[in-house]
Write an enzyme that holds these catalytic residues in place. Sequence first.
Site, PDB file in Angstrom:
ATOM      1  N   TYR A 178     -26.883 -21.243 -95.210  1.00 59.49           N
ATOM      2  CA  TYR A 178     -25.551 -21.801 -95.438  1.00 59.49           C
ATOM      3  C   TYR A 178     -24.484 -20.937 -94.780  1.00 59.49           C
ATOM      4  CZ  TYR A 178     -21.429 -23.365 -98.084  1.00 59.49           C
ATOM      5  OH  TYR A 178     -20.178 -23.827 -98.448  1.00 59.49           O
ATOM      6  N   LYS A 230     -21.969 -21.963 -91.686  1.00 55.76           N
ATOM      7  CA  LYS A 230     -20.515 -21.937 -91.860  1.00 55.76           C
ATOM      8  C   LYS A 230     -19.849 -20.919 -90.935  1.00 55.76           C
ATOM      9  CE  LYS A 230     -19.911 -25.158 -94.946  1.00 55.76           C
ATOM     10  NZ  LYS A 230     -19.338 -26.455 -94.483  1.00 55.76           N
TER      11      LYS A 230
END
Length: 275
Positions: free
Chosen positions: A166, A170
């Site tokens: 994640y 990002k």
Amino acid sequence: MRPLQGEVAIITGAGRGIGRAIALKLAGAGASVIVNDLDEGPAVEVVAAIRAAGGQAEACAGDVLAPGFAERFVALAVERFGDLTIIVNNAGYTWDNVIQKTADEQWEAMIGIHLTAPFRVLRAARPVIGAAVKAERAAGRPPRRRSVVNISSIAGLGGNPGQVGYAAGKAGVIGLTKTLAKEWGRYNVTVNAVAFGVILTRLTDAEQSGGSIDMAGRAIKVGISAELRSAAENAIPLGRAGTPEDAAGAVYLLCLPEAGYISGQVLTCGGGYTL
């Protein structure tokens, strides 16, 4: 006041949570909105809510990573509303683990949804934006301002244990944002990112999600316990987790005409909390 009157926005992952709040916020300010969600039901519900309030919207259900989706998504905005002036790459979810327990499938899912999907949408939008700008200049008008807002996270800015995929996705969004700001500046397109902190949605609130969500037939564990939420809120200077409406407000700010000279930036929306 309807400061986004005449704007045409496409928003991925807009059937629930933050994306839903963004769609309602932009539509309430006058923008026509194409609402995407993986599932048709939530997308249609958001469209109905926008229309009931006097706005304009269409649903575009589908997997943002499916072949041809990005082109279909962009084309619907032009077909239905005649232009494309706001792009919000919001779709995403968390599938967490420390690196030694992260399978290739898990890693690829996180990079896919958070980085590959925005890349494909922006790539599909480029010919549409280029043609519109060419036509505007040929008519003797300066290109109208268009805006892109990509959704990142404080995990992408500072890293977060247990979120290797994640956080990497990002962080990649930030590189994509800064590069497109330089490539598309000549078209009068501003490209920025919003990095969210702890925002209460079904992905972070275990009570909303029941502890897991179904993602393409996989049960993905999501949500934080009441104890962890309390600890997180104690570390947030404003003393509370954010709401989807808080998150939508940050995106809205970067779409306003007053933000027309802001580009290549990352706005942190986390109540003062950083990692």
